[in-house]
Design an enzyme around this catalytic site. Structure first.
Site, mmCIF file in Angstrom:
data_model
loop_
_atom_site.group_PDB
_atom_site.id
_atom_site.type_symbol
_atom_site.label_atom_id
_atom_site.label_comp_id
_atom_site.label_asym_id
_atom_site.label_seq_id
_atom_site.Cartn_x
_atom_site.Cartn_y
_atom_site.Cartn_z
ATOM 1 N N ILE A 107 33.001 39.322 45.225
ATOM 2 C CA ILE A 107 34.095 40.068 45.837
ATOM 3 C C ILE A 107 35.148 39.080 46.331
ATOM 4 C CG2 ILE A 107 34.751 41.639 47.696
ATOM 5 C CD1 ILE A 107 31.913 42.807 47.528
ATOM 6 N N CYS A 217 41.487 27.549 46.980
ATOM 7 C CA CYS A 217 41.363 28.938 46.566
ATOM 8 C C CYS A 217 42.009 29.167 45.199
ATOM 9 C CB CYS A 217 42.010 29.844 47.619
ATOM 10 S SG CYS A 217 42.041 31.593 47.154
ATOM 11 N N ASP A 224 40.053 25.122 50.989
ATOM 12 C CA ASP A 224 38.795 25.656 51.511
ATOM 13 C C ASP A 224 37.934 24.469 51.931
ATOM 14 O OD1 ASP A 224 39.350 28.395 50.958
ATOM 15 O OD2 ASP A 224 38.840 28.076 48.854
ATOM 16 N N HIS A 256 34.551 29.825 46.035
ATOM 17 C CA HIS A 256 33.429 29.146 46.688
ATOM 18 C C HIS A 256 32.146 29.240 45.846
ATOM 19 C CE1 HIS A 256 36.207 30.397 49.863
ATOM 20 N NE2 HIS A 256 35.653 29.559 50.709
ATOM 21 N N ARG A 285 37.977 31.575 57.042
ATOM 22 C CA ARG A 285 39.378 31.844 56.694
ATOM 23 C C ARG A 285 39.583 33.348 56.747
ATOM 24 N NH1 ARG A 285 42.626 31.151 51.994
ATOM 25 N NH2 ARG A 285 40.904 30.544 50.662
ATOM 26 N N GLY A 286 40.571 33.803 57.522
ATOM 27 C CA GLY A 286 40.796 35.234 57.655
ATOM 28 C C GLY A 286 39.650 35.961 58.327
#
Length: 309
Positions: A107, A217, A224, A256, A285-286
């Site tokens: 996802i 990313c 990252d 990742h 992140r986020g």
């Protein structure tokens, strides 16, 4: 005025898992773009599971020379989860979920953030229902059953998210201790030919750690940052060579999960190992961190959270 949305009482749970492949990545002008990642999207949507953007794992695995099959999972922590209770009082949670590595889809992380934000103005009757809705939606997107746990915030710390300190050899400390005898590091593009095994030829069981993992990313190009933990049994790896190889990811653009699988595959293909366990613990992140783990034997998911997460 943005009024709260109420989920229908008869919302179907446990429905057949069937991902929405219309949100797979598409190519436009030679660049991967995602239909759901519109920068104009507001922070608070009506609840909408269609915001989740599945990405086929085959896109990456078809580029790897996988000679040794692996098991594993992707452990995600999320720290920014909220909804409204039946009184309209905001509720806040943290949580984690685990996607098995043999799910057909991963996802995309920004789509997950948008999906979680879509609950912000949604009335949910209780925490158990909230957890079940998330489990159902993520399982549908991943194409396989996903386990989910959410934790309410209270006066006491959440033990499941306590910071841990893995035990092992920190590669950068070892290299710094003999810096005068070390050649400059100048490779920042992935190069598995940097990997070597120790000249002694001895067989060892050891855990090697580095905080110098950095990739970028695939969607945004943003960095990252992560910690890599490599546990293995076999002919001893050359520690300096392994660190140089990990540093070579510094300009690499990949998800990742894909980075962890590439590292695992390169180690298996370039070293004589009896057992290998690779865990990449990426920073947040986020409001989300991702921790893919790949192993040469079957493993049961276990939670881990490091200092930078």
């Amino acid at each position: 005025m943005n009024l709260p949305q109420k989920l229908p009482a008869n919302i179907p749970l446990g429905q057949q898992i069937r991902p929405d492949i219309s949100r797979n990545p598409i190519l436009r002008n030679g660049e991967k773009r995602y239909r759901c990642l519109d920068p104009e999207n507001p922070a608070d949507f009506p609840y909408n599971p269609a915001l989740l953007c599945p990405v086929s794992r085959a896109l990456n695995r078809n580029t790897l020379d996988i000679r040794v099959p692996f098991s594993g999972y992707d452990l995600w922590h999320f720290y920014e989860l909220s909804c409204l209770d039946p009184l309209g009082l905001p509720q806040v949670f943290t949580g984690e979920f685990v996607i098995p590595q043999d799910s057909p889809f991963l996802i995309e992380s920004k789509s997950l953030k948008l999906y979680l934000n879509s609950f912000n103005m949604t009335v949910v009757s209780c925490m158990a229902d909230f957890q079940e809705i998330i489990r159902r939606d993520l399982s549908k997107a991943a194409g396989k059953e996903v386990s989910v746990r959410i934790f309410p915030l209270s006066a006491e710390p959440t033990q499941e998210l306590a910071v841990q300190y893995p035990s092992g050899i920190l590669l950068e400390d070892e290299i710094r201790s003999r810096a005068q005898n070390t050649d400059p590091i100048d490779c920042y593009e992935v190069n598995p030919n940097l990997l070597k095994q120790d000249d002694s030829g001895k067989t060892v069981t050891e855990t090697l750690i580095t905080h110098l993992l950095r990739s970028n990313c695939l969607v945004t190009g943003q960095p990252d940052w992560g910690t890599l933990i490599v546990s293995y049994t076999g002919r001893q790896l050359n520690h300096e060579a392994l660190l140089r190889y990990i540093i070579s990811y510094r300009n690499h653009r990949e998800f990742h999960e894909h980075c962890a699988e590439r590292i695992f595959t390169d180690l298996e293909n370039h070293a004589d190992l009896e057992h290998l366990d690779v865990r990449a613990c990426y920073t947040r992140r986020g409001g989300i961190d991702i921790n893919p783990r790949r192993c040469s034997t079957e493993i049961y998911p276990e939670s881990i959270r490091l200092e930078r997460q």
